[in-house]
Design a protein around this motif. Structure first.
Motif, PDB file in Angstrom:
ATOM      1  N   SER A  39       2.091  33.862   5.698  1.00  0.00           N
ATOM      2  CA  SER A  39       0.657  33.669   5.898  1.00  0.00           C
ATOM      3  C   SER A  39       0.157  32.473   5.097  1.00  0.00           C
ATOM      4  CB  SER A  39      -0.119  34.917   5.454  1.00  0.00           C
ATOM      5  OG  SER A  39       0.235  36.043   6.213  1.00  0.00           O
ATOM      6  N   PHE A  40      -0.668  31.666   5.730  1.00  0.00           N
ATOM      7  CA  PHE A  40      -1.365  30.594   5.019  1.00  0.00           C
ATOM      8  C   PHE A  40      -2.649  31.181   4.459  1.00  0.00           C
ATOM      9  CE2 PHE A  40       1.367  28.173   7.837  1.00  0.00           C
ATOM     10  CZ  PHE A  40       1.804  27.153   7.005  1.00  0.00           C
ATOM     11  N   LEU A  41      -2.770  31.164   3.136  1.00  0.00           N
ATOM     12  CA  LEU A  41      -3.918  31.768   2.481  1.00  0.00           C
ATOM     13  C   LEU A  41      -5.107  30.824   2.441  1.00  0.00           C
ATOM     14  CD1 LEU A  41      -2.071  33.528  -0.484  1.00  0.00           C
ATOM     15  CD2 LEU A  41      -2.562  34.413   1.813  1.00  0.00           C
ATOM     16  N   LEU A  42      -4.858  29.535   2.540  1.00  0.00           N
ATOM     17  CA  LEU A  42      -5.911  28.524   2.595  1.00  0.00           C
ATOM     18  C   LEU A  42      -5.612  27.567   3.751  1.00  0.00           C
ATOM     19  CD1 LEU A  42      -6.379  27.829  -1.221  1.00  0.00           C
ATOM     20  CD2 LEU A  42      -8.011  28.949   0.296  1.00  0.00           C
ATOM     21  N   PRO A  43      -6.636  26.959   4.345  1.00  0.00           N
ATOM     22  CA  PRO A  43      -6.443  26.231   5.610  1.00  0.00           C
ATOM     23  C   PRO A  43      -6.270  24.729   5.485  1.00  0.00           C
ATOM     24  CG  PRO A  43      -8.782  26.517   5.227  1.00  0.00           C
ATOM     25  CD  PRO A  43      -8.075  27.111   4.031  1.00  0.00           C
ATOM     26  N   TRP A  44      -6.122  24.203   4.276  1.00  0.00           N
ATOM     27  CA  TRP A  44      -6.289  22.760   4.094  1.00  0.00           C
ATOM     28  C   TRP A  44      -5.178  21.939   4.727  1.00  0.00           C
ATOM     29  CZ3 TRP A  44     -10.954  23.290   3.498  1.00  0.00           C
ATOM     30  CH2 TRP A  44     -11.513  24.206   2.610  1.00  0.00           C
ATOM     31  N   VAL A  45      -3.972  22.450   4.866  1.00  0.00           N
ATOM     32  CA  VAL A  45      -2.929  21.687   5.570  1.00  0.00           C
ATOM     33  C   VAL A  45      -3.334  21.489   7.020  1.00  0.00           C
ATOM     34  CG1 VAL A  45      -0.553  21.771   6.418  1.00  0.00           C
ATOM     35  CG2 VAL A  45      -1.043  22.354   4.032  1.00  0.00           C
ATOM     36  N   ARG A  46      -3.743  22.563   7.670  1.00  0.00           N
ATOM     37  CA  ARG A  46      -4.160  22.481   9.084  1.00  0.00           C
ATOM     38  C   ARG A  46      -5.339  21.530   9.257  1.00  0.00           C
ATOM     39  NH1 ARG A  46      -8.135  25.792  11.309  1.00  0.00           N
ATOM     40  NH2 ARG A  46      -7.814  27.368   9.678  1.00  0.00           N
ATOM     41  N   LEU A  47      -6.343  21.655   8.406  1.00  0.00           N
ATOM     42  CA  LEU A  47      -7.546  20.849   8.565  1.00  0.00           C
ATOM     43  C   LEU A  47      -7.305  19.385   8.217  1.00  0.00           C
ATOM     44  CD1 LEU A  47     -10.210  23.345   7.140  1.00  0.00           C
ATOM     45  CD2 LEU A  47      -9.512  22.979   9.521  1.00  0.00           C
ATOM     46  N   ARG A  48      -6.499  19.133   7.188  1.00  0.00           N
ATOM     47  CA  ARG A  48      -6.202  17.741   6.825  1.00  0.00           C
ATOM     48  C   ARG A  48      -5.347  17.055   7.899  1.00  0.00           C
ATOM     49  NH1 ARG A  48      -9.468  15.150   3.333  1.00  0.00           N
ATOM     50  NH2 ARG A  48      -9.946  16.455   1.541  1.00  0.00           N
ATOM     51  N   PHE A  98       0.857  -1.179   0.000  1.00  0.00           N
ATOM     52  CA  PHE A  98       0.000   0.000   0.000  1.00  0.00           C
ATOM     53  C   PHE A  98       0.895   1.232   0.000  1.00  0.00           C
ATOM     54  CE2 PHE A  98      -2.849  -3.191   1.659  1.00  0.00           C
ATOM     55  CZ  PHE A  98      -4.097  -2.831   1.147  1.00  0.00           C
ATOM     56  N   VAL A  99       0.649   2.130  -0.942  1.00  0.00           N
ATOM     57  CA  VAL A  99       1.412   3.383  -1.007  1.00  0.00           C
ATOM     58  C   VAL A  99       0.396   4.522  -0.930  1.00  0.00           C
ATOM     59  CG1 VAL A  99       3.129   4.738  -2.246  1.00  0.00           C
ATOM     60  CG2 VAL A  99       3.106   2.238  -2.505  1.00  0.00           C
ATOM     61  N   TRP A 100       0.430   5.248   0.168  1.00  0.00           N
ATOM     62  CA  TRP A 100      -0.510   6.352   0.383  1.00  0.00           C
ATOM     63  C   TRP A 100       0.177   7.666   0.035  1.00  0.00           C
ATOM     64  CZ3 TRP A 100      -5.156   4.501   0.901  1.00  0.00           C
ATOM     65  CH2 TRP A 100      -5.377   3.302   1.590  1.00  0.00           C
ATOM     66  N   HIS A 101      -0.475   8.438  -0.831  1.00  0.00           N
ATOM     67  CA  HIS A 101       0.076   9.694  -1.342  1.00  0.00           C
ATOM     68  C   HIS A 101      -0.491  10.857  -0.531  1.00  0.00           C
ATOM     69  CE1 HIS A 101       1.409  12.745  -4.125  1.00  0.00           C
ATOM     70  NE2 HIS A 101       0.206  12.992  -4.609  1.00  0.00           N
ATOM     71  N   MET A 102       0.361  11.520   0.259  1.00  0.00           N
ATOM     72  CA  MET A 102      -0.052  12.639   1.113  1.00  0.00           C
ATOM     73  C   MET A 102       0.432  13.935   0.478  1.00  0.00           C
ATOM     74  SD  MET A 102      -1.585  10.836   3.236  1.00  0.00           S
ATOM     75  CE  MET A 102      -1.688   9.599   4.523  1.00  0.00           C
ATOM     76  N   HIS A 103      -0.510  14.734  -0.008  1.00  0.00           N
ATOM     77  CA  HIS A 103      -0.118  15.902  -0.807  1.00  0.00           C
ATOM     78  C   HIS A 103      -1.090  17.052  -0.606  1.00  0.00           C
ATOM     79  CE1 HIS A 103      -0.783  18.126  -4.733  1.00  0.00           C
ATOM     80  NE2 HIS A 103       0.362  18.587  -4.282  1.00  0.00           N
ATOM     81  N   GLN A 104      -0.562  18.248  -0.441  1.00  0.00           N
ATOM     82  CA  GLN A 104      -1.326  19.488  -0.546  1.00  0.00           C
ATOM     83  C   GLN A 104      -0.478  20.488  -1.328  1.00  0.00           C
ATOM     84  OE1 GLN A 104      -4.512  20.288   0.552  1.00  0.00           O
ATOM     85  NE2 GLN A 104      -4.655  18.098   1.038  1.00  0.00           N
ATOM     86  N   PRO A 105      -1.100  21.341  -2.119  1.00  0.00           N
ATOM     87  CA  PRO A 105      -0.339  22.413  -2.762  1.00  0.00           C
ATOM     88  C   PRO A 105       0.282  23.347  -1.728  1.00  0.00           C
ATOM     89  CG  PRO A 105      -2.490  22.142  -3.787  1.00  0.00           C
ATOM     90  CD  PRO A 105      -2.506  21.310  -2.541  1.00  0.00           C
ATOM     91  N   TYR A 106       1.133  24.224  -2.186  1.00  0.00           N
ATOM     92  CA  TYR A 106       1.797  25.167  -1.291  1.00  0.00           C
ATOM     93  C   TYR A 106       0.896  26.381  -1.112  1.00  0.00           C
ATOM     94  CZ  TYR A 106       5.783  27.258   1.092  1.00  0.00           C
ATOM     95  OH  TYR A 106       6.621  27.804   2.047  1.00  0.00           O
ATOM     96  N   TYR A 107       0.257  26.469   0.050  1.00  0.00           N
ATOM     97  CA  TYR A 107      -0.736  27.509   0.309  1.00  0.00           C
ATOM     98  C   TYR A 107      -0.150  28.738   1.003  1.00  0.00           C
ATOM     99  CZ  TYR A 107      -4.094  23.707  -0.477  1.00  0.00           C
ATOM    100  OH  TYR A 107      -4.814  22.673  -1.011  1.00  0.00           O
ATOM    101  N   LYS A 108       1.117  28.727   1.285  1.00  0.00           N
ATOM    102  CA  LYS A 108       1.704  29.759   2.135  1.00  0.00           C
ATOM    103  C   LYS A 108       2.323  30.873   1.301  1.00  0.00           C
ATOM    104  CE  LYS A 108       4.882  29.982   6.077  1.00  0.00           C
ATOM    105  NZ  LYS A 108       6.206  30.259   5.502  1.00  0.00           N
ATOM    106  N   ASP A 109       2.033  32.107   1.688  1.00  0.00           N
ATOM    107  CA  ASP A 109       2.698  33.278   1.129  1.00  0.00           C
ATOM    108  C   ASP A 109       3.940  33.517   1.974  1.00  0.00           C
ATOM    109  OD1 ASP A 109       3.630  35.772   0.414  1.00  0.00           O
ATOM    110  OD2 ASP A 109       1.667  36.739   0.400  1.00  0.00           O
ATOM    111  N   VAL A 142       5.104  18.725   3.861  1.00  0.00           N
ATOM    112  CA  VAL A 142       5.822  18.512   5.110  1.00  0.00           C
ATOM    113  C   VAL A 142       6.367  19.827   5.655  1.00  0.00           C
ATOM    114  CG1 VAL A 142       7.796  17.339   6.175  1.00  0.00           C
ATOM    115  CG2 VAL A 142       6.372  16.125   4.515  1.00  0.00           C
ATOM    116  N   ASP A 143       6.919  20.654   4.784  1.00  0.00           N
ATOM    117  CA  ASP A 143       7.445  21.943   5.242  1.00  0.00           C
ATOM    118  C   ASP A 143       6.337  22.839   5.779  1.00  0.00           C
ATOM    119  OD1 ASP A 143      10.149  21.602   5.017  1.00  0.00           O
ATOM    120  OD2 ASP A 143      10.337  22.533   3.049  1.00  0.00           O
ATOM    121  N   GLN A 144       5.152  22.781   5.182  1.00  0.00           N
ATOM    122  CA  GLN A 144       4.042  23.586   5.701  1.00  0.00           C
ATOM    123  C   GLN A 144       3.596  23.087   7.075  1.00  0.00           C
ATOM    124  OE1 GLN A 144       1.066  25.136   2.523  1.00  0.00           O
ATOM    125  NE2 GLN A 144       1.907  23.250   1.667  1.00  0.00           N
TER     126      GLN A 144
END
Length: 435
Positions: free
Chosen positions: A25-34, A9-20, A63-65
């Motif tokens: 500033s995080f412009l979108l909250p999806w890293v925190r919520l996920r 099983f290979v699970w892909h954990m990914h979010q775009p870079y939402y940070k300015d 990961v950096d976010q």
């Protein structure tokens, strides 16, 4: 003695870079919520199933976010707005909340909370109001309830049940106060801070392999040479000036490996190429960076063979030895291995099982894996069945965030002698690729 089927099983954990980065500033909250709903849950589940091994692809930009949230000193546009007293919000701020903090009523997570669903439907029934209309759509009490539920609904159900303060908020359901948001955010950050340590813990005890991707998750072959798209689509219209930046592709991969080593204490052995897109140049590039294996999709393999793969009436691959075997490619240095996911099994988890009872879905996956194991008995070499997909998005459509399905699946795998879960590197270390 019957040889077990090796399953990765290979699970892909990914979010775009939402940070300015200029304003931190995080412009979108999806890293925190996920993190609150999925990124901690997925590795933590394995504590109860020590015999189940898995591979996690942790995209470096994600990961950096996560680490930035842990380190503090940031702004989060959605969180900062939610913490403001509702009575002091401007018309533009009220309109922003009404527009961007109401999710779809079709999301299972929204539907399971009556007050959240009620507010979301009010927004949907309003159609496409002007900014002024959005600003006045909700009363102060409704807007506060919306802010709390937008954040509260992202807490995983397994966590809600164990936290009395959060459970009381769920029971209360409406007429929240400004102060009711704070325990929700507190719990979100408790979970967020545990995410990266939990993956490191699984890695250290040998239950999980952690792999990387190019840093910002670009489609690597297209960065190196946009013209490569015509290999798959000769009829594709292309710009006059073809984008070719092989150095950028190499730097994305270098940055990804460097970030992975910084966070997890060792070099990754494998790489998940974004969108499973590979090319001869991308494979050689990964080999030149001393990566040992790369993952792609059944469809890519099928179109790369002399004759395409096919499936019979029961859905089984007719030339199974070609899909369930690793391939070896030679770069300028050591070789790199290529493994290809079983698209049907991966998509079953991603899109089909969400509407089935958990035990029934888990039993079906086990049945299909056993069928592959029976095909293996006709071959001299062991098979590796790779099931690879997003490790977060699909659970939005499952009952209880997918927890009943995953528990049922892991219980069955733990007691199934004909199926052996492995990390990809574990399999490659034991069995040499013959192709």
């Amino acid at each position: 003695m019957t040889r077990p089927l090796h399953v990765a099983f290979v699970w892909h954990m990914h979010q775009p870079y939402y940070k300015d980065d200029l304003t931190n500033s995080f412009l979108l909250p999806w890293v925190r919520l996920r993190c609150a709903k999925d990124y901690y849950k997925m590795p933590a589940l394995l504590d109860s199933y020590p015999d189940v091994k898995q591979t996690f692809n942790l995209v470096p930009a994600l990961v950096d976010q996560i680490q930035d949230y842990v380190d503090g000193g940031f702004q989060d546009v959605y969180m900062d707005l939610a913490r403001r007293p509702v009575s002091g919000l401007s018309a533009d701020e009220r309109a922003f909340i009404a527009r961007w903090m109401t999710e779809s009523s079709q999301i299972r997570r929204v539907r399971q909370y009556p007050r959240y669903l009620e507010l979301v439907r009010k927004r949907e029934q309003a159609g496409l109001p002007t900014a002024d209309g959005l600003a006045t759509l909700f009363s102060d009490a409704e807007l506060r309830d919306l802010l709390v539920w937008f954040n509260l609904s992202w807490i995983g159900p397994e966590v809600m049940e164990k936290d009395p303060e959060i459970a009381e908020l769920v029971r209360k359901g409406r007429f929240f106060s400004d102060a009711d948001l704070e325990p929700v955010l507190r719990l979100q950050f408790e979970l967020l801070r545990k995410v990266l340590p939990k993956y490191r813990e699984l890695q250290e005890r040998g239950q999980a392999e952690l792999i990387t991707s190019p840093y910002y998750h670009p489609i690597l072959p297209l960065i190196a040479d946009l013209g490569i798209a015509r290999v798959a689509r000769p009829d594709l219209k292309m710009p006059r000036a073809i984008f070719r930046h092989a150095d950028d592709a190499a730097e994305q991969l270098r940055l990804g490996i460097e970030a992975h080593r910084r966070h997890f204490g060792r070099r990754p052995r494998g790489v998940w190429p974004p969108e499973a897109a590979i090319s001869d140049d991308a494979v050689r590039l990964a080999a030149d960076h001393r990566l040992e294996w790369m993952l792609s999709d059944e469809g890519v393999l099928s179109r790369s063979l002399a004759s395409p793969l096919s499936r019979d009436a029961q859905g089984q691959v007719t030339r199974a030895e070609e899909l369930y075997a690793p391939y070896r490619a030679q770069g300028n240095g050591p070789p790199i291995h290529l493994v290809f996911r079983d698209a049907a099994l991966s998509k079953a988890i991603g899109f089909e099982y969400q509407n089935s009872p958990a035990d029934e879905a888990a039993a079906d996956l086990i049945r299909r894996l056993r069928a592959v194991q029976q095909q293996q008995q006709q071959q001299d070499t062991p098979f590796l069945a790779v099931i690879a997909l997003d490790g977060e998005n699909c659970w939005d459509s499952y009952e209880a965030n997918g927890n009943p399905f995953l528990h049922s699946l892991y219980r069955r795998l733990s007691g199934e002698p004909e199926l052996k879960t492995v990390t990809v590197s574990e399999f490659l270390s034991e069995f040499t690729a013959e192709r």
